[in-house]
Design a protein around this motif. Structure first.
Motif, PDB file in Angstrom:
ATOM      1  N   PHE A 219       0.809  -1.211   0.000  1.00 20.84           N
ATOM      2  CA  PHE A 219       0.000   0.000   0.000  1.00 20.84           C
ATOM      3  C   PHE A 219       0.847   1.269   0.000  1.00 20.84           C
ATOM      4  CE2 PHE A 219      -2.346  -3.283   2.303  1.00 20.84           C
ATOM      5  CZ  PHE A 219      -3.529  -3.335   1.573  1.00 20.84           C
ATOM      6  N   LEU A 220       2.008   1.225   0.660  1.00 21.91           N
ATOM      7  CA  LEU A 220       2.792   2.437   0.896  1.00 21.91           C
ATOM      8  C   LEU A 220       4.232   2.248   0.441  1.00 21.91           C
ATOM      9  CD1 LEU A 220       1.549   3.116   4.543  1.00 21.91           C
ATOM     10  CD2 LEU A 220       0.704   4.232   2.471  1.00 21.91           C
ATOM     11  N   THR A 221       4.873   3.377   0.159  1.00 18.16           N
ATOM     12  CA  THR A 221       6.296   3.410  -0.169  1.00 18.16           C
ATOM     13  C   THR A 221       6.996   4.300   0.848  1.00 18.16           C
ATOM     14  OG1 THR A 221       5.959   3.040  -2.527  1.00 18.16           O
ATOM     15  CG2 THR A 221       8.017   4.076  -1.878  1.00 18.16           C
ATOM     16  N   ARG A 222       8.110   3.823   1.374  1.00 21.52           N
ATOM     17  CA  ARG A 222       8.842   4.580   2.387  1.00 21.52           C
ATOM     18  C   ARG A 222      10.128   5.151   1.781  1.00 21.52           C
ATOM     19  NH1 ARG A 222      11.001   2.411   6.555  1.00 21.52           N
ATOM     20  NH2 ARG A 222      10.928   0.219   5.982  1.00 21.52           N
ATOM     21  N   LEU A 223      10.334   6.452   2.019  1.00 16.17           N
ATOM     22  CA  LEU A 223      11.548   7.136   1.614  1.00 16.17           C
ATOM     23  C   LEU A 223      12.279   7.621   2.854  1.00 16.17           C
ATOM     24  CD1 LEU A 223      10.166   9.420  -1.268  1.00 16.17           C
ATOM     25  CD2 LEU A 223      11.057   7.093  -1.463  1.00 16.17           C
ATOM     26  N   VAL A 224      13.591   7.691   2.759  1.00 10.40           N
ATOM     27  CA  VAL A 224      14.412   8.248   3.841  1.00 10.40           C
ATOM     28  C   VAL A 224      15.124   9.470   3.282  1.00 10.40           C
ATOM     29  CG1 VAL A 224      16.255   7.828   5.497  1.00 10.40           C
ATOM     30  CG2 VAL A 224      14.724   5.965   4.856  1.00 10.40           C
ATOM     31  N   GLN A 225      14.836  10.635   3.856  1.00  8.47           N
ATOM     32  CA  GLN A 225      15.461  11.862   3.390  1.00  8.47           C
ATOM     33  C   GLN A 225      16.918  11.926   3.828  1.00  8.47           C
ATOM     34  OE1 GLN A 225      12.981  15.004   4.930  1.00  8.47           O
ATOM     35  NE2 GLN A 225      11.452  14.766   3.310  1.00  8.47           N
ATOM     36  N   GLY A 226      17.630  12.902   3.272  1.00  9.61           N
ATOM     37  CA  GLY A 226      19.051  13.028   3.589  1.00  9.61           C
ATOM     38  C   GLY A 226      19.315  13.352   5.046  1.00  9.61           C
ATOM     39  N   ASP A 227      18.331  13.957   5.737  1.00 10.43           N
ATOM     40  CA  ASP A 227      18.509  14.263   7.157  1.00 10.43           C
ATOM     41  C   ASP A 227      18.013  13.142   8.059  1.00 10.43           C
ATOM     42  OD1 ASP A 227      15.871  14.520   6.562  1.00 10.43           O
ATOM     43  OD2 ASP A 227      15.648  16.582   7.263  1.00 10.43           O
TER      44      ASP A 227
ATOM     45  N   ILE B  62      15.008  11.630   8.072  1.00 15.90           N
ATOM     46  CA  ILE B  62      13.568  11.608   8.321  1.00 15.90           C
ATOM     47  C   ILE B  62      12.892  10.654   7.347  1.00 15.90           C
ATOM     48  CG2 ILE B  62      11.452  12.991   8.305  1.00 15.90           C
ATOM     49  CD1 ILE B  62      13.104  15.377   9.158  1.00 15.90           C
ATOM     50  N   HIS B  63      12.007   9.797   7.885  1.00  9.86           N
ATOM     51  CA  HIS B  63      11.262   8.847   7.056  1.00  9.86           C
ATOM     52  C   HIS B  63      10.004   9.516   6.512  1.00  9.86           C
ATOM     53  CE1 HIS B  63      13.207   4.815   7.869  1.00  9.86           C
ATOM     54  NE2 HIS B  63      13.883   5.650   8.635  1.00  9.86           N
ATOM     55  N   VAL B  64       9.761   9.345   5.229  1.00 10.68           N
ATOM     56  CA  VAL B  64       8.560   9.861   4.569  1.00 10.68           C
ATOM     57  C   VAL B  64       7.808   8.669   3.986  1.00 10.68           C
ATOM     58  CG1 VAL B  64       7.631  11.357   2.761  1.00 10.68           C
ATOM     59  CG2 VAL B  64       9.684  12.038   4.025  1.00 10.68           C
ATOM     60  N   THR B  65       6.540   8.517   4.378  1.00  9.69           N
ATOM     61  CA  THR B  65       5.703   7.423   3.889  1.00  9.69           C
ATOM     62  C   THR B  65       4.645   7.986   2.954  1.00  9.69           C
ATOM     63  OG1 THR B  65       6.041   6.201   5.958  1.00  9.69           O
ATOM     64  CG2 THR B  65       4.216   5.493   4.556  1.00  9.69           C
ATOM     65  N   LEU B  66       4.597   7.451   1.728  1.00 10.29           N
ATOM     66  CA  LEU B  66       3.692   7.954   0.710  1.00 10.29           C
ATOM     67  C   LEU B  66       2.828   6.829   0.166  1.00 10.29           C
ATOM     68  CD1 LEU B  66       6.252  10.104  -1.331  1.00 10.29           C
ATOM     69  CD2 LEU B  66       4.566  10.962   0.280  1.00 10.29           C
ATOM     70  N   PRO B  67       1.562   7.097  -0.158  1.00  6.43           N
ATOM     71  CA  PRO B  67       0.746   6.095  -0.852  1.00  6.43           C
ATOM     72  C   PRO B  67       1.350   5.782  -2.221  1.00  6.43           C
ATOM     73  CG  PRO B  67      -0.619   7.872   0.020  1.00  6.43           C
ATOM     74  CD  PRO B  67       0.808   8.322   0.149  1.00  6.43           C
ATOM     75  N   ASN B  68       1.236   4.536  -2.628  1.00  3.78           N
ATOM     76  CA  ASN B  68       1.804   4.145  -3.914  1.00  3.78           C
ATOM     77  C   ASN B  68       1.213   4.935  -5.074  1.00  3.78           C
ATOM     78  OD1 ASN B  68       3.485   2.245  -2.745  1.00  3.78           O
ATOM     79  ND2 ASN B  68       2.014   0.577  -2.967  1.00  3.78           N
ATOM     80  N   SER B  69      -0.077   5.262  -4.980  1.00  6.00           N
ATOM     81  CA  SER B  69      -0.713   6.001  -6.067  1.00  6.00           C
ATOM     82  C   SER B  69      -0.111   7.395  -6.217  1.00  6.00           C
ATOM     83  CB  SER B  69      -2.223   6.102  -5.823  1.00  6.00           C
ATOM     84  OG  SER B  69      -2.497   6.736  -4.587  1.00  6.00           O
ATOM     85  N   THR B  70       0.339   7.995  -5.123  1.00  4.21           N
ATOM     86  CA  THR B  70       0.969   9.313  -5.197  1.00  4.21           C
ATOM     87  C   THR B  70       2.256   9.256  -6.003  1.00  4.21           C
ATOM     88  OG1 THR B  70       0.030   9.941  -3.050  1.00  4.21           O
ATOM     89  CG2 THR B  70       1.925  11.203  -3.832  1.00  4.21           C
ATOM     90  N   ILE B  71       3.033   8.215  -5.782  1.00  5.16           N
ATOM     91  CA  ILE B  71       4.286   8.067  -6.522  1.00  5.16           C
ATOM     92  C   ILE B  71       4.015   7.728  -7.982  1.00  5.16           C
ATOM     93  CG2 ILE B  71       6.397   6.686  -6.689  1.00  5.16           C
ATOM     94  CD1 ILE B  71       6.376   6.430  -3.712  1.00  5.16           C
ATOM     95  N   TRP B  72       3.040   6.850  -8.219  1.00  2.43           N
ATOM     96  CA  TRP B  72       2.750   6.426  -9.585  1.00  2.43           C
ATOM     97  C   TRP B  72       2.239   7.595 -10.422  1.00  2.43           C
ATOM     98  CZ3 TRP B  72       4.000   2.922 -12.864  1.00  2.43           C
ATOM     99  CH2 TRP B  72       3.222   2.680 -13.995  1.00  2.43           C
ATOM    100  N   ASN B  73       1.495   8.513  -9.821  1.00  2.00           N
ATOM    101  CA  ASN B  73       0.916   9.633 -10.558  1.00  2.00           C
ATOM    102  C   ASN B  73       1.851  10.828 -10.649  1.00  2.00           C
ATOM    103  OD1 ASN B  73      -1.572   8.318 -11.010  1.00  2.00           O
ATOM    104  ND2 ASN B  73      -2.332   8.915  -8.997  1.00  2.00           N
ATOM    105  N   ALA B  74       3.006  10.759 -10.012  1.00  2.00           N
ATOM    106  CA  ALA B  74       3.942  11.881 -10.012  1.00  2.00           C
ATOM    107  C   ALA B  74       5.030  11.659 -11.062  1.00  2.00           C
ATOM    108  CB  ALA B  74       4.571  12.054  -8.631  1.00  2.00           C
ATOM    109  N   THR B  75       5.687  12.762 -11.435  1.00  2.00           N
ATOM    110  CA  THR B  75       6.878  12.672 -12.276  1.00  2.00           C
ATOM    111  C   THR B  75       8.067  12.313 -11.387  1.00  2.00           C
ATOM    112  OG1 THR B  75       6.009  14.333 -13.813  1.00  2.00           O
ATOM    113  CG2 THR B  75       8.380  13.913 -13.861  1.00  2.00           C
ATOM    114  N   ILE B  76       8.740  11.221 -11.721  1.00  2.00           N
ATOM    115  CA  ILE B  76       9.815  10.692 -10.884  1.00  2.00           C
ATOM    116  C   ILE B  76      11.166  11.059 -11.504  1.00  2.00           C
ATOM    117  CG2 ILE B  76      10.838   8.627  -9.870  1.00  2.00           C
ATOM    118  CD1 ILE B  76       8.088   7.306 -10.122  1.00  2.00           C
ATOM    119  N   THR B  77      12.004  11.722 -10.736  1.00  2.00           N
ATOM    120  CA  THR B  77      13.385  11.983 -11.138  1.00  2.00           C
ATOM    121  C   THR B  77      14.289  11.054 -10.347  1.00  2.00           C
ATOM    122  OG1 THR B  77      12.873  14.315 -11.577  1.00  2.00           O
ATOM    123  CG2 THR B  77      15.191  13.718 -11.348  1.00  2.00           C
TER     124      THR B  77
END
Length: 283
Positions: A144-152, A154-169
């Protein structure tokens, strides 16, 4: 009294059957739940040891395996009590349809997670930035979710649909990455000396790749400085280390060559009282 004893005696086999079925049901349920956890841990260890399996898909695959075993366990327990599993499956299908209509957003996240794992625009360990503004290193792509770890950290948890609908660099997908450094050179300073100094500094850096070859050229003329662009490639894994070190060494090299840092210069003119401003001269 005799009739009561006969009725009680007739109920004993039924009670024994119910007790045995209950016992076997508990045993099957316990073994199935234990086997599901054991199989999930085994699959996770096996996937993590293999170099051919992308660790991005490991969490979702393990979750799928565990719940598949648990669902079969529940069906086996119901069959032990004589429940018609075909009708149960039909009821579960109808219930699943109703739940699916009620949880469309959740199903979108599941579908998006499957598409992310199939097409793999992101993988665990890669640094990405989304058009929504979030960025970080991919830690896990779940059901359901994707977890990112920022450079500082901090963990960021995002719904998969948010990532799929975004432009990914994706900054980590390629093995190499280019660094463009703009250096300002004062008017009046030796431009050829500045270019030669920068080229020598870049070529001598141990992290600078020589293929493609570094390139140092005049890029732009501004009001107070000439912009020289340094274009050089480095390994993606050591990009930031190279960037910071080159910025430091480039300034030291220019200072050692006698090239002064560019300072904004403004020319100010004034007119005395009663004098035409067009005839004013600078002091």
């Amino acid at each position: 009294m005799q009739l009561d004893l006969n009725g009680f005696a007739a109920m004993i086999p039924t009670a024994v059957d119910i007790g045995l079925n209950l016992l076997w049901g508990v045993v099957i349920l316990g073994l199935g739940w234990w086997a599901a956890g054991l199989l999930g841990r085994w699959v996770r260890r096996l996937a993590q040891r293999s170099d051919r399996i992308d660790r991005t898909i490991v969490p979702m695959f393990c979750t799928t395996v565990v719940w598949a075993v648990r669902i079969f366990t529940l069906i086996a327990v119901l069959a032990q009590f004589g429940v018609q599993t075909a009708s149960i499956i039909a009821v579960l299908g109808a219930a699943g349809l109703a739940v699916g209509l009620a949880l469309q957003g959740t199903l979108q996240n599941i579908a998006a997670g499957i598409m992310l794992l199939m097409l793999r625009p992101i993988r665990a360990g890669e640094y990405i930035a989304l058009s929504s503004g979030s960025e970080g290193t991919v830690e896990e792509v779940g059901l359901f979710l994707t977890r990112l770890v920022q450079g500082d950290g901090i963990h960021v948890t995002l719904p998969n649909s948010t990532i799929w609908n975004a432009t990914i660099t994706n900054y980590s997908r390629n093995a190499t990455r280019r660094f463009d450094m703009a250096v300002g050179i004062r008017y009046g300073d030796d431009l050829d000396l500045a270019i030669a100094t920068l080229r020598e500094t870049v070529n001598a850096h141990p992290l600078a790749l020589q293929s493609p070859a570094p390139d140092v050229r005049v890029f732009e003329y501004r009001d107070n400085v000439v912009i020289v662009n340094v274009r050089v490639w480095a390994e993606s894994a050591r990009y930031w280390e190279f960037r910071w070190d080159l910025l430091h060494k480039a300034r030291l090299a220019l200072d050692a060559a006698g090239l002064r840092p560019p300072v904004p210069v403004r020319e100010v003119t004034y007119a005395s009282a009663g004098q035409d401003p067009a005839l004013a001269r600078k002091p």
